[in-house]
Design a protein around this motif. Sequence first.
Motif, mmCIF file in Angstrom:
data_model
loop_
_atom_site.group_PDB
_atom_site.id
_atom_site.type_symbol
_atom_site.label_atom_id
_atom_site.label_comp_id
_atom_site.label_asym_id
_atom_site.label_seq_id
_atom_site.Cartn_x
_atom_site.Cartn_y
_atom_site.Cartn_z
ATOM 1 N N LYS A 1 -163.874 18.971 -14.316
ATOM 2 C CA LYS A 1 -163.516 17.503 -14.414
ATOM 3 C C LYS A 1 -163.908 17.056 -15.963
ATOM 4 N N ILE A 2 -163.387 16.314 -16.455
ATOM 5 C CA ILE A 2 -163.937 15.760 -17.941
ATOM 6 C C ILE A 2 -163.975 14.562 -17.518
ATOM 7 N N ILE A 3 -165.348 13.644 -17.682
ATOM 8 C CA ILE A 3 -165.458 12.296 -17.602
ATOM 9 C C ILE A 3 -166.045 11.922 -19.135
ATOM 10 N N ALA A 4 -165.188 10.983 -19.610
ATOM 11 C CA ALA A 4 -165.272 10.782 -21.044
ATOM 12 C C ALA A 4 -165.587 9.249 -21.233
ATOM 13 N N GLY A 5 -166.665 8.608 -21.838
ATOM 14 C CA GLY A 5 -166.604 7.589 -22.152
ATOM 15 C C GLY A 5 -165.897 7.181 -23.591
ATOM 16 N N ASN A 6 -165.437 5.823 -23.548
ATOM 17 C CA ASN A 6 -164.544 5.494 -24.802
ATOM 18 C C ASN A 6 -165.332 4.015 -25.104
ATOM 19 N N TRP A 7 -166.291 4.198 -26.174
ATOM 20 C CA TRP A 7 -166.823 2.830 -26.369
ATOM 21 C C TRP A 7 -166.328 1.824 -27.105
ATOM 22 N N LYS A 8 -165.091 2.126 -27.688
ATOM 23 C CA LYS A 8 -164.370 1.479 -28.584
ATOM 24 C C LYS A 8 -165.118 0.896 -29.700
ATOM 25 N N MET A 9 -164.991 -0.478 -29.983
ATOM 26 C CA MET A 9 -165.824 -1.129 -31.222
ATOM 27 C C MET A 9 -166.998 -1.694 -30.666
ATOM 28 N N ASN A 10 -167.837 -0.933 -30.205
ATOM 29 C CA ASN A 10 -169.101 -1.422 -29.475
ATOM 30 C C ASN A 10 -170.202 -0.591 -30.083
ATOM 31 N N VAL B 1 -169.163 16.174 -19.741
ATOM 32 C CA VAL B 1 -169.346 14.719 -20.051
ATOM 33 C C VAL B 1 -169.174 14.697 -21.575
ATOM 34 N N VAL B 2 -168.535 13.561 -21.920
ATOM 35 C CA VAL B 2 -168.331 13.308 -23.412
ATOM 36 C C VAL B 2 -168.566 11.820 -23.715
ATOM 37 N N PHE B 3 -169.206 11.574 -25.019
ATOM 38 C CA PHE B 3 -169.133 10.078 -25.423
ATOM 39 C C PHE B 3 -168.428 9.974 -26.567
ATOM 40 N N CYS B 4 -167.049 9.304 -26.506
ATOM 41 C CA CYS B 4 -166.540 8.870 -27.723
ATOM 42 C C CYS B 4 -166.602 7.704 -28.412
ATOM 43 N N VAL B 5 -167.242 7.677 -29.502
ATOM 44 C CA VAL B 5 -167.787 6.549 -30.206
ATOM 45 C C VAL B 5 -167.239 6.320 -31.675
ATOM 46 N N PRO B 6 -167.663 5.089 -32.115
ATOM 47 C CA PRO B 6 -167.080 4.646 -33.371
ATOM 48 C C PRO B 6 -167.621 5.600 -34.410
ATOM 49 N N PHE B 7 -167.006 5.767 -35.424
ATOM 50 C CA PHE B 7 -167.540 6.509 -36.451
ATOM 51 C C PHE B 7 -168.671 6.528 -37.050
ATOM 52 N N VAL B 8 -169.215 5.372 -37.231
ATOM 53 C CA VAL B 8 -170.425 5.466 -37.741
ATOM 54 C C VAL B 8 -171.677 5.650 -36.843
ATOM 55 N N ASP B 9 -171.234 5.557 -35.557
ATOM 56 C CA ASP B 9 -172.257 5.974 -34.377
ATOM 57 C C ASP B 9 -172.345 7.593 -34.150
ATOM 58 N N LEU B 10 -171.480 8.451 -34.835
ATOM 59 C CA LEU B 10 -171.495 9.669 -34.562
ATOM 60 C C LEU B 10 -172.677 10.375 -34.890
ATOM 61 N N TYR B 11 -173.168 10.066 -36.080
ATOM 62 C CA TYR B 11 -174.357 10.896 -36.475
ATOM 63 C C TYR B 11 -175.634 10.565 -35.761
ATOM 64 N N PRO B 12 -175.869 9.194 -35.374
ATOM 65 C CA PRO B 12 -177.155 9.112 -34.507
ATOM 66 C C PRO B 12 -176.889 9.518 -33.013
#
Length: 247
Positions: free
Chosen positions: A4-13, A37-48
């Motif tokens: 199973k793959i459970i991914a969060g999509n934060w969108k613009m948050n 488990v995956v967190f999909c996040v805005p570009f500027v959040d990728l590094y942190p």
Amino acid sequence: MRKKIIAGNWKMNKTPKEAAEFCRMIKEKAASNEAEVVFCVPFVDLYPVLEELRGSGIGVGAENMHFEDSGAFTGEVSALMLKEMGVEYVVLGHSERRQYFGETDETVNKKVKKALAAGLVPIMCCGETLEQREAGITIEWVRMQVKCGLLGVSAADAAKVVVAYEPIWAIGTGKTATSEQAQEVCHAIREVLTEMYGKETAEQMRVQYGGSVNAKNAAELFAMADIDGGLVGGASLKEEFVSIVHY
Ligand code: PGA
């Protein structure tokens, strides 16, 4: 047996600081031995987020990318840039990008190919509007989106792709598809993948459901035969995501 793959999509948050704080708070609880488990996040959040999740077992994804490697595309980010940072996944063709940013099946297809070439796992989204559902064309519509999105992709590459079925009327509305409705379309997706790539490849590919997934409905949805996890928007921004991962 598909994992199973459970991914969060934060969108613009979440700002970068909020992103790092959230990851620090949730990473141990949200890690899983059973599911990816995956967190999909805005570009500027990728590094942190990459820094904070290092060694946690949780993967990191972007929410979009461009289909060219480099060039005069102001404001865009390439697959190679993401890959070099340590990003492993990328959401492509989300309905919000199709609706507000002119994404089409053709651009999605180009992006899917580029992501695969760069070694990223595409999470390719599809799904019908309420009008299409009411007109009885859901299955045909979604089959076509999947076929177009994967046009020219080899079976070996397709096996790595995650398809996310997200009925548009269920996104952010609190109106979840019933598990039967979600299963019906995810099964139809498996069928079209079988026609395109054969049973062996289609059985390896993960098909997620997305659209108002929450801690209460996750278990029932994820128990369906062709639903291999979820793409979670609103509930991935909160601690509730932990309960969804451990449904
Ligand atoms: P939602 O979003 O869970 O907030 O409905 C899902 C998505 O858009 O991926």
